[in-house]
Design an enzyme around this catalytic site. Sequence first.
Site, PDB file in Angstrom:
ATOM      1  N   HIS A 138       4.658   3.770  -0.324  1.00  0.00           N
ATOM      2  CA  HIS A 138       3.845   2.560  -0.112  1.00  0.00           C
ATOM      3  C   HIS A 138       4.138   1.485  -1.155  1.00  0.00           C
ATOM      4  CE1 HIS A 138       0.770   5.075   2.419  1.00  0.00           C
ATOM      5  NE2 HIS A 138       1.848   4.740   3.098  1.00  0.00           N
ATOM      6  N   ALA A 156      -6.895  17.406  -9.011  1.00  0.00           N
ATOM      7  CA  ALA A 156      -5.499  17.430  -9.471  1.00  0.00           C
ATOM      8  C   ALA A 156      -5.430  17.761 -10.960  1.00  0.00           C
ATOM      9  CB  ALA A 156      -4.853  16.067  -9.203  1.00  0.00           C
TER      10      ALA A 156
HETATM   11  C1  BJW Z   1      -8.978  13.918  -5.287  1.00  0.00           C
HETATM   12  C2  BJW Z   1      -9.572  13.684  -6.486  1.00  0.00           C
HETATM   13  C3  BJW Z   1      -9.061  14.402  -7.563  1.00  0.00           C
HETATM   14  C4  BJW Z   1     -10.574  12.432  -5.130  1.00  0.00           C
HETATM   15  N1  BJW Z   1      -8.062  15.250  -7.377  1.00  0.00           N
HETATM   16  N2  BJW Z   1      -7.987  14.768  -5.106  1.00  0.00           N
HETATM   17  C5  BJW Z   1      -0.431   6.726  13.756  1.00  0.00           C
HETATM   18  C6  BJW Z   1      -1.738   6.918  14.128  1.00  0.00           C
HETATM   19  C7  BJW Z   1      -2.728   5.970  13.829  1.00  0.00           C
HETATM   20  C8  BJW Z   1      -2.412   4.798  13.134  1.00  0.00           C
HETATM   21  C9  BJW Z   1      -1.113   4.602  12.767  1.00  0.00           C
HETATM   22  C10 BJW Z   1      -0.144   5.546  13.080  1.00  0.00           C
HETATM   23  N3  BJW Z   1       1.046   5.103  12.578  1.00  0.00           N
HETATM   24  C11 BJW Z   1       0.824   3.921  11.964  1.00  0.00           C
HETATM   25  C12 BJW Z   1      -0.482   3.584  12.070  1.00  0.00           C
HETATM   26  C13 BJW Z   1      -1.129   2.345  11.542  1.00  0.00           C
HETATM   27  C14 BJW Z   1      -1.431   2.397  10.071  1.00  0.00           C
HETATM   28  C15 BJW Z   1      -2.418   3.509   9.816  1.00  0.00           C
HETATM   29  O1  BJW Z   1      -2.069   4.597   9.404  1.00  0.00           O
HETATM   30  N4  BJW Z   1      -3.680   3.235  10.013  1.00  0.00           N
HETATM   31  C16 BJW Z   1      -4.724   4.250   9.780  1.00  0.00           C
HETATM   32  C17 BJW Z   1      -5.783   3.672   8.881  1.00  0.00           C
HETATM   33  C18 BJW Z   1      -5.246   4.709  11.098  1.00  0.00           C
HETATM   34  N5  BJW Z   1      -0.222   2.547   9.276  1.00  0.00           N
HETATM   35  C19 BJW Z   1       0.495   1.500   8.911  1.00  0.00           C
HETATM   36  O2  BJW Z   1       0.184   0.358   9.230  1.00  0.00           O
HETATM   37  C20 BJW Z   1       1.751   1.745   8.115  1.00  0.00           C
HETATM   38  N6  BJW Z   1       2.841   1.002   8.665  1.00  0.00           N
HETATM   39  C21 BJW Z   1       3.377   1.289   9.838  1.00  0.00           C
HETATM   40  O3  BJW Z   1       3.052   2.252  10.483  1.00  0.00           O
HETATM   41  O4  BJW Z   1       4.341   0.396  10.214  1.00  0.00           O
HETATM   42  C22 BJW Z   1       4.930   0.511  11.499  1.00  0.00           C
HETATM   43  C23 BJW Z   1       6.034  -0.513  11.540  1.00  0.00           C
HETATM   44  C24 BJW Z   1       7.312  -0.108  11.817  1.00  0.00           C
HETATM   45  C25 BJW Z   1       8.341  -1.061  11.865  1.00  0.00           C
HETATM   46  C26 BJW Z   1       8.054  -2.399  11.621  1.00  0.00           C
HETATM   47  C27 BJW Z   1       6.769  -2.800  11.330  1.00  0.00           C
HETATM   48  C28 BJW Z   1       5.741  -1.841  11.282  1.00  0.00           C
HETATM   49  C29 BJW Z   1       1.621   1.224   6.694  1.00  0.00           C
HETATM   50  C30 BJW Z   1       0.604   1.954   5.903  1.00  0.00           C
HETATM   51  C31 BJW Z   1       0.483   1.296   4.530  1.00  0.00           C
HETATM   52  C32 BJW Z   1      -0.664   1.872   3.735  1.00  0.00           C
HETATM   53  N7  BJW Z   1      -0.900   1.050   2.620  1.00  0.00           N
HETATM   54  C33 BJW Z   1      -1.993   1.386   1.720  1.00  0.00           C
HETATM   55  C34 BJW Z   1      -2.240   0.191   0.784  1.00  0.00           C
HETATM   56  C35 BJW Z   1      -1.158   0.056  -0.230  1.00  0.00           C
HETATM   57  C36 BJW Z   1      -1.409  -1.140  -1.088  1.00  0.00           C
HETATM   58  C37 BJW Z   1      -2.638  -0.990  -1.938  1.00  0.00           C
HETATM   59  O5  BJW Z   1      -2.854   0.027  -2.621  1.00  0.00           O
HETATM   60  O6  BJW Z   1      -3.383  -1.955  -1.962  1.00  0.00           O
HETATM   61  O7  BJW Z   1      -1.676   2.569   0.984  1.00  0.00           O
HETATM   62  S1  BJW Z   1      -3.491   1.837   2.559  1.00  0.00           S
HETATM   63  C38 BJW Z   1      -3.999   3.025   1.378  1.00  0.00           C
HETATM   64  O8  BJW Z   1      -4.089   4.304   2.033  1.00  0.00           O
HETATM   65  C39 BJW Z   1      -2.872   3.130   0.355  1.00  0.00           C
HETATM   66  C40 BJW Z   1      -2.748   4.606   0.208  1.00  0.00           C
HETATM   67  O9  BJW Z   1      -1.459   4.952  -0.279  1.00  0.00           O
HETATM   68  C41 BJW Z   1      -3.008   5.124   1.584  1.00  0.00           C
HETATM   69  C42 BJW Z   1      -3.398   6.556   1.639  1.00  0.00           C
HETATM   70  O10 BJW Z   1      -4.601   6.773   1.006  1.00  0.00           O
HETATM   71  P1  BJW Z   1      -4.824   8.093   0.172  1.00  0.00           P
HETATM   72  O11 BJW Z   1      -3.823   8.156  -0.918  1.00  0.00           O
HETATM   73  O12 BJW Z   1      -4.896   9.240   1.077  1.00  0.00           O
HETATM   74  O13 BJW Z   1      -6.236   7.774  -0.530  1.00  0.00           O
HETATM   75  P2  BJW Z   1      -7.722   7.949   0.036  1.00  0.00           P
HETATM   76  O14 BJW Z   1      -8.585   7.090  -0.806  1.00  0.00           O
HETATM   77  O15 BJW Z   1      -7.789   7.788   1.486  1.00  0.00           O
HETATM   78  O16 BJW Z   1      -8.046   9.487  -0.249  1.00  0.00           O
HETATM   79  C43 BJW Z   1      -8.183   9.975  -1.576  1.00  0.00           C
HETATM   80  C44 BJW Z   1      -8.280  11.477  -1.513  1.00  0.00           C
HETATM   81  O17 BJW Z   1      -8.302  11.960  -2.842  1.00  0.00           O
HETATM   82  C45 BJW Z   1      -9.550  12.006  -0.838  1.00  0.00           C
HETATM   83  O18 BJW Z   1      -9.189  13.029   0.080  1.00  0.00           O
HETATM   84  C46 BJW Z   1     -10.358  12.601  -2.000  1.00  0.00           C
HETATM   85  O19 BJW Z   1     -11.114  13.756  -1.638  1.00  0.00           O
HETATM   86  C47 BJW Z   1      -9.269  12.994  -2.942  1.00  0.00           C
HETATM   87  N8  BJW Z   1      -9.648  13.065  -4.328  1.00  0.00           N
HETATM   88  N9  BJW Z   1     -10.599  12.722  -6.298  1.00  0.00           N
HETATM   89  C48 BJW Z   1      -7.565  15.399  -6.104  1.00  0.00           C
HETATM   90  N10 BJW Z   1      -9.623  14.219  -8.791  1.00  0.00           N
END
Ligand code: BJW
Length: 253
Positions: free
Chosen positions: A125, A243
Amino acid sequence: MAMPPPPAIANAVRDAISHDGRICVLTGAGMSAESGVPTFRGTQHDLWSRFDPMQLATAEAWRADAALVWAWYRWRMALVRDAQPHAGHRALAEPARRTSRVTLVTQNVDDLHERAGSVVDAHVHGSLFALRCFDCGSGHEGGLPPLDPAAQRIAPMACAYCGGGIRPGVVWFGEALPDDAWQVATDAARDCMLMLVVGTSGLVHPAAGLPALARRSGATVVEINPERTALSDDVDVSWRATAGDALPLLLGA
Ligand code: BJW
């Protein structure tokens, strides 16, 4: 304090190491939580609590109000700069120093793995600090002006080439993941004997599909997360631990 690793997890790590198998580590925002960096879907800092990160992390939000989005990112950059890697980041760096058979794939846009001594093989990302122009894509080489931490609107810097706004080098919703990072991540998922999935909710695709790809390709998939997630039903074993507690216990010996 976490209990020792469940035997199934300790055995999976031991097996992978003794068979010289590849290990892929996939980290998410929970990896940095114990360093004080809020998770994406967790509680935000007071100043930003009324904004939804899902709404701010988009090109549409930038087009509508770049100063608001840039102020949010400047605040997050400052927060990450002040944060320190924790024992879990350091524990992950250790095996990677001893063998090249560990591939580290992170969804995180911070640099805490690197500051703990890891080489991140794929930032799927992007990175907060790889600034580039929103309009022409040119990299921004200069530094950042001083930050007023209470500011909720900051005009982005202007691109030296085209005058467009300078944006963070992260992947917003609707944007494609960087090809090279995605290739490394999918190759690692297909080739690994063990995947450790640490601190991700498994809600954001395509990254959330990597554990399933690894499992289909024959890997054992282990989840480390204090909470149940969208991935929990599809991994071999989950360890409900943070973690910072789990990784030193698992990889420290
Ligand atoms: C602990 C803890 C501790 C707490 N120890 N653990 C298929 C199905 C449905 C939708 C889609 C699909 N394919 C694509 C999509 C659309 C979309 C998407 O996924 N939407 C969903 C919301 C449904 N995806 C996209 O748009 C992606 N692009 C794409 O598909 O492009 C297609 C394309 C192709 C060709 C041309 C053009 C387009 C892009 C996704 C980009 C995500 N970006 C972000 C923001 C980054 C910038 C920023 O930071 O501001 O990335 S979103 C955000 O979520 C960030 C993260 O990396 C990402 C994942 O989140 P993560 O890391 O899982 O965090 P949390 O907060 O959700 O969870 C934290 C976890 O930690 C929890 O489980 C806690 O329990 C745990 N935790 N303390 C261990 N101490």
